[in-house]
Design a protein around this motif. Structure first.
Motif, PDB file in Angstrom:
ATOM      1  N   ASP A   5     112.431  39.065  53.605  1.00 19.16           N
ATOM      2  CA  ASP A   5     111.334  38.196  53.193  1.00 19.16           C
ATOM      3  C   ASP A   5     110.607  38.822  51.994  1.00 19.16           C
ATOM      4  O   ASP A   5     110.773  39.984  51.691  1.00 19.16           O
ATOM      5  CB  ASP A   5     110.353  37.986  54.347  1.00 19.16           C
ATOM      6  N   LYS A   7     107.234  39.761  51.045  1.00 18.16           N
ATOM      7  CA  LYS A   7     105.825  40.001  51.337  1.00 18.16           C
ATOM      8  C   LYS A   7     105.336  41.193  50.523  1.00 18.16           C
ATOM      9  O   LYS A   7     105.451  42.323  50.950  1.00 18.16           O
ATOM     10  CB  LYS A   7     105.611  40.295  52.820  1.00 18.16           C
ATOM     11  N   ARG A   9     102.687  42.317  50.091  1.00 17.38           N
ATOM     12  CA  ARG A   9     101.370  42.768  50.518  1.00 17.38           C
ATOM     13  C   ARG A   9     101.287  44.265  50.803  1.00 17.38           C
ATOM     14  O   ARG A   9     100.330  44.920  50.441  1.00 17.38           O
ATOM     15  CB  ARG A   9     100.979  41.999  51.769  1.00 17.38           C
TER      16      ARG A   9
ATOM     17  N   GLN B  51     106.720  44.154  58.521  1.00 17.41           N
ATOM     18  CA  GLN B  51     107.716  43.670  57.565  1.00 17.41           C
ATOM     19  C   GLN B  51     108.396  42.394  58.037  1.00 17.41           C
ATOM     20  O   GLN B  51     108.896  41.625  57.234  1.00 17.41           O
ATOM     21  CB  GLN B  51     108.769  44.752  57.300  1.00 17.41           C
ATOM     22  N   GLY B  53     107.011  39.925  59.274  1.00 15.33           N
ATOM     23  CA  GLY B  53     106.222  38.853  58.664  1.00 15.33           C
ATOM     24  C   GLY B  53     105.897  37.696  59.575  1.00 15.33           C
ATOM     25  O   GLY B  53     105.293  36.714  59.155  1.00 15.33           O
ATOM     26  N   GLN B  54     106.300  37.760  60.837  1.00 18.65           N
ATOM     27  CA  GLN B  54     105.978  36.704  61.803  1.00 18.65           C
ATOM     28  C   GLN B  54     106.070  37.297  63.198  1.00 18.65           C
ATOM     29  O   GLN B  54     106.567  38.404  63.367  1.00 18.65           O
ATOM     30  CB  GLN B  54     106.961  35.546  61.650  1.00 18.65           C
ATOM     31  N   THR B 101     102.526  40.759  66.983  1.00 18.10           N
ATOM     32  CA  THR B 101     102.158  40.512  65.598  1.00 18.10           C
ATOM     33  C   THR B 101     101.272  41.642  65.103  1.00 18.10           C
ATOM     34  O   THR B 101     100.493  42.190  65.872  1.00 18.10           O
ATOM     35  CB  THR B 101     101.348  39.204  65.476  1.00 18.10           C
ATOM     36  N   SER B 107      97.541  46.294  59.480  1.00 14.49           N
ATOM     37  CA  SER B 107      98.005  46.263  58.092  1.00 14.49           C
ATOM     38  C   SER B 107      97.220  47.241  57.232  1.00 14.49           C
ATOM     39  O   SER B 107      97.778  47.962  56.410  1.00 14.49           O
ATOM     40  CB  SER B 107      97.846  44.858  57.516  1.00 14.49           C
TER      41      SER B 107
END
Lengths: 147, 147
Positions: A5, A7, A9, B51, B53-54, B101, B107
DNA sequence: CCGTATCCAAGCCGATACTG
DNA sequence: CAGTATCGGCTTGGATACGG
């Protein structure tokens, strides 16, 4: 590694990418050095020596790093010396004198750890709150102490 | 929480000063959180989830964090959840499904760890050299393993 | 004064087996 | 599939005693 993906960020992917270029041994050493950061005494010891600003005797360090045992201090200093974070100089005197100094590498390490430490310290409230909330909604299912 | 002042450079003394303003409990928690960084699995697990992302299933995480045992992954995730670094959602299905998550706090933590990790990785040569030099001049006085 | 050696308790983590 | 329980090896670190 695969970047499934996109990302952008986290800078974390950059780390992963860079680590890919390291050998197994280098990668292991990296983890090893990172683990030094959370070692019970290493950082504290380094910062004490660094702040002293001049060669510091064993016993003087032991005064500052409160509650450390002689054995642990010795072991900690040996490790720091081996990794090039402090230097150790022995004087052939009676009674013996041994002086420790922070190295440039050691100072750099402190400099790089500092911002992280500060962030953690400033985020302490968040962690406290999370823990309290968790402990409230997940009542100890363990620790069935007596009875 | 993101009120980080943009100081050009953090000195270690500033950290010490700031920590002085913390209570005993807060200081202990800070050390606790820092030690999470060098925990064998925590960072790796967090980065895998981040990483992805979901929302990520338990078994999927276990595939990515190579060689981790089920027990250790469970324990690691529980700890991360307790500290507000990941969230955990259980679906009442058969077979059960649990999704994890990364949180904003998680993060942020990764973001703050990244530069340090990168510095360590880039300094690996220095550490290697120091160790080799040390081991040469301080021949193993221990580990008298059967010749 | 500085370091080493020994004993010991506590914790981590893997392996394995078992549950809903 | 996700989690728990138990066991056993390994490491960590404190206390203590001793040596150079």
């Amino acid at each position: 590694m695969k970047k499934t993906d996109n990302k952008p960020r986290f800078g974390w992917e950059d780390i992963a990418a860079f680590c890919e270029t390291l050998s197994e041994a280098e990668d292991a050493l990296t983890r090893d050095m990172v683990s030094r950061i959370s070692d019970k005494w290493s950082l504290w010891t380094m910062s004490v020596i660094a702040q002293f600003g001049q060669p510091m005797r064993f016993s003087r360090i032991m005064e500052q790093v409160e509650a450390i045992s002689q054995k642990s201090l010795t072991k900690t200093l040996r490790g720091l010396e081996r990794d090039g974070l402090v230097t150790r100089k022995v004087f052939a005197e009676v009674p013996p004198r041994v002086e420790y100094t922070i190295t440039n590498l050691g100072s750099e390490m402190l400099d790089h750890v500092a911002p992280l430490w500060l962030w953690v310290a400033k985020s302490v409230r968040s962690f406290q709150d999370s823990r309290m909330a968790f402990d409230r909604r997940v009542p100890l299912r363990k620790k069935r102490s007596a009875l």
